[in-house]
Scaffold this motif. Structure first.
Motif, PDB file in Angstrom:
ATOM      1  N   ALA A 319       0.830  -1.211   0.000  1.00 33.76           N
ATOM      2  CA  ALA A 319       0.000   0.000   0.000  1.00 33.76           C
ATOM      3  C   ALA A 319       0.862   1.258   0.000  1.00 33.76           C
ATOM      4  O   ALA A 319       0.536   2.252  -0.668  1.00 33.76           O
ATOM      5  CB  ALA A 319      -0.919  -0.011   1.217  1.00 33.76           C
ATOM      6  N   LYS A 320       1.967   1.213   0.721  1.00 31.95           N
ATOM      7  CA  LYS A 320       2.841   2.387   0.765  1.00 31.95           C
ATOM      8  C   LYS A 320       3.448   2.672  -0.604  1.00 31.95           C
ATOM      9  O   LYS A 320       3.549   3.833  -1.027  1.00 31.95           O
ATOM     10  CB  LYS A 320       3.944   2.168   1.797  1.00 31.95           C
ATOM     11  CG  LYS A 320       4.817   3.390   2.014  1.00 31.95           C
ATOM     12  CD  LYS A 320       5.797   3.177   3.149  1.00 31.95           C
ATOM     13  CE  LYS A 320       6.648   4.424   3.367  1.00 31.95           C
ATOM     14  NZ  LYS A 320       7.622   4.233   4.475  1.00 31.95           N
ATOM     15  N   GLU A 323       0.725   4.120  -2.806  1.00 35.49           N
ATOM     16  CA  GLU A 323       0.468   5.521  -2.459  1.00 35.49           C
ATOM     17  C   GLU A 323       1.557   6.428  -3.026  1.00 35.49           C
ATOM     18  O   GLU A 323       1.271   7.528  -3.533  1.00 35.49           O
ATOM     19  CB  GLU A 323       0.401   5.673  -0.941  1.00 35.49           C
ATOM     20  CG  GLU A 323       0.092   7.093  -0.486  1.00 35.49           C
ATOM     21  CD  GLU A 323       0.146   7.245   1.016  1.00 35.49           C
ATOM     22  OE1 GLU A 323      -0.136   8.356   1.507  1.00 35.49           O
ATOM     23  OE2 GLU A 323       0.492   6.259   1.707  1.00 35.49           O
ATOM     24  N   THR A 331      -4.157   1.547  -3.355  1.00 30.08           N
ATOM     25  CA  THR A 331      -3.746   1.752  -1.964  1.00 30.08           C
ATOM     26  C   THR A 331      -4.887   1.410  -1.017  1.00 30.08           C
ATOM     27  O   THR A 331      -4.704   0.691  -0.022  1.00 30.08           O
ATOM     28  CB  THR A 331      -3.305   3.209  -1.745  1.00 30.08           C
ATOM     29  OG1 THR A 331      -2.236   3.518  -2.637  1.00 30.08           O
ATOM     30  CG2 THR A 331      -2.852   3.425  -0.316  1.00 30.08           C
ATOM     31  N   ILE A 361      -5.634   7.697   4.477  1.00 29.24           N
ATOM     32  CA  ILE A 361      -5.772   7.714   3.018  1.00 29.24           C
ATOM     33  C   ILE A 361      -7.083   8.385   2.614  1.00 29.24           C
ATOM     34  O   ILE A 361      -7.127   9.192   1.665  1.00 29.24           O
ATOM     35  CB  ILE A 361      -5.697   6.282   2.456  1.00 29.24           C
ATOM     36  CG1 ILE A 361      -4.305   5.693   2.701  1.00 29.24           C
ATOM     37  CG2 ILE A 361      -6.023   6.267   0.968  1.00 29.24           C
ATOM     38  CD1 ILE A 361      -3.179   6.448   2.035  1.00 29.24           C
TER      39      ILE A 361
END
Length: 446
Positions: A319-320, A323, A331, A361
């Motif tokens: 996810a990082k 992003e 993400t 987020i």
């Protein structure tokens, strides 16, 4: 007739014993052995009470002196010299230590004051010397390996290293199984102490010797695999300093070597951890495509091993990277998977962290109501964990999301300027004034 009877009695009398005189002599003869028996018993009791010189020495001399004397009496002069050196070296270290250090603590006895340890050292050092005299080099190494493993306590690490080195560094027997295991033990011990280069050298030597001999350690594990697992941890630690110094090329080179060792170690958990570490390194350099490849490898290994915590770490790392690439949809998908996995597996700390990440987020994408929902979930879970710092972090995020959601509504009403919007603004203004007055009154009363 009387004369004949008298003569007959005289002849018979010469054949009969004299009752009175014989009885006296018999009593004397019986008394004499009794006196001798008493005299002998007295001498035995006296000799039993007198200790031998050896027993007196054992009582009067120190434990160290008795052990050393016994080694000399048995002809183990080299073992005596080595033990005497070790005991004196420990005394010197104690004398040179700072008063506040653990080494100088009076609560920690010296080796020469610990009977069990000293007797164990004497026994195996003497056995090793006897094996060395007969050319039984593997047996000699076995005894020294035993002593290295025997001193496993943190305060005995110097003794442990001494016996491991004396096992592995000798010209004869250095390629034997116990010498190879001693190198594996030294690599692990140096790694614990932070002596990474020395640990690396010992692990590499162990791998070479284990490949040639195909040795197993005492637990039945192949030494070549054990050394590779240790070498992965060593490379991982060696990469920390260049990574912190932004020397990414050197750090990646070390991490790739570690990953290679991990893949050859036949340990999937270590292989997965190595892939994760390598992915994080590429992520830090900004190479997210390569990072995601290693994260995928890590995730596949964790799925195979049914490691929910590892799967969550993989989704979080993925996810990082998503992003950083600006791919918010992916993400959010990764973080929602992370929330789902941690919730069904009861990983409360990870669940709270995942909820807060997902809320952030949604805040970034201006979905404040949705963000508030996840922040509240994160706060509730953090209360279950009892982690105060996590609760405080969640409280701040909840307050921020609530304020941002209100400001969004307020801003829309200001822009609209419709009658309904104006009424809502007036109500909101009056409510804020009332709450402000109550707050000031409360502070004044307190």
């Amino acid at each position: 007739m009387d004369a004949a009877a008298a003569a007959k009695r005289r002849r018979a009398g010469s054949l009969l014993p004299e009752v009175t005189s014989k009885r006296g002599r018999s009593s004397q003869n019986r008394a004499k052995p009794d006196n001798e028996s008493l005299h002998t018993s007295s001498e035995w009791d006296e000799s039993a009470q007198v200790a031998s010189k050896r027993e007196i020495a054992l009582f009067r001399n120190s434990l160290k002196q008795n052990v050393c004397v016994r080694m000399l009496q048995e002809g183990n002069h080299r073992s005596f010299s080595e033990l005497f050196y070790l005991l004196q070296a420990e005394r010197d270290r104690r004398a040179a230590a700072e008063p506040s250090s653990a080494l100088s603590s009076e609560l920690r006895p010296l080796l020469e004051e610990q009977r069990e340890k000293l007797e164990t050292v004497r026994l195996h050092m003497c056995e090793a010397e006897q094996a060395e005299r007969t050319g039984s080099w593997p047996a000699m190494c076995e005894h020294r390996l035993f002593l290295g493993q025997f001193f496993s306590a943190p305060e005995d690490q110097l003794l442990s290293l001494h016996f491991f080195h004396s096992c592995a560094d000798r010209e004869q027997g250095r390629s034997s199984r116990p010498a190879t295991e001693a190198r594996a033990c030294m690599a692990e011990l140096y790694l614990q102490q932070g002596e990474l280069e020395e640990a690396r050298q010992q692990a590499e030597l162990c791998i070479r010797q284990a490949e040639d001999g195909g040795w197993l350690d005492l637990s039945g594990r192949p030494l070549r695999l054990r050394a590779r697992q240790t070498l992965w941890r060593i490379y991982d630690q060696l990469a920390v300093a260049p990574m912190d110094a932004a020397n990414y090329s050197e750090a990646l080179e070390l991490l790739h070597k570690g990953y290679s060792m991990a893949t050859e170690s036949d340990d999937k958990q270590i292989e997965g951890e190595a892939a994760h570490r390598l992915g994080l390194a590429y992520q830090r350099t900004g190479d997210h495509n390569t990072a995601k490849k290693f994260f995928n490898t890590y995730m596949q290994i964790c799925v195979t091993m049914n490691d929910a915590g590892g799967i969550g770490k993989a989704y979080k790392a993925m996810a990082k990277s998503m992003e950083s690439e600006g791919n918010m949809e992916e993400t959010i998908r990764c973080l929602e998977e992370l929330v789902h996995i941690t919730r069904i597996n009861g990983l409360l700390h990870n669940l709270a962290d995942a909820c807060l990440l997902l809320g952030n987020i949604y805040c970034t994408t201006s979905h404040y109501i949705r963000a508030l929902e996840f922040f509240i979930q994160g706060y509730e879970v953090s209360c279950e964990t009892g982690d105060v710092s996590l609760q405080q972090k969640a409280q701040v995020l909840v307050a921020r999301a609530r304020a941002q959601s209100l400001l969004g509504t307020y801003g829309a009403d200001v822009v609209s300027a419709s009658p309904g919007a104006l009424r809502r603004l007036l109500v909101w203004k009056n409510t804020r004034e009332t709450l402000g007055a109550q707050s000031r009154l409360h502070r004044a009363e307190s």
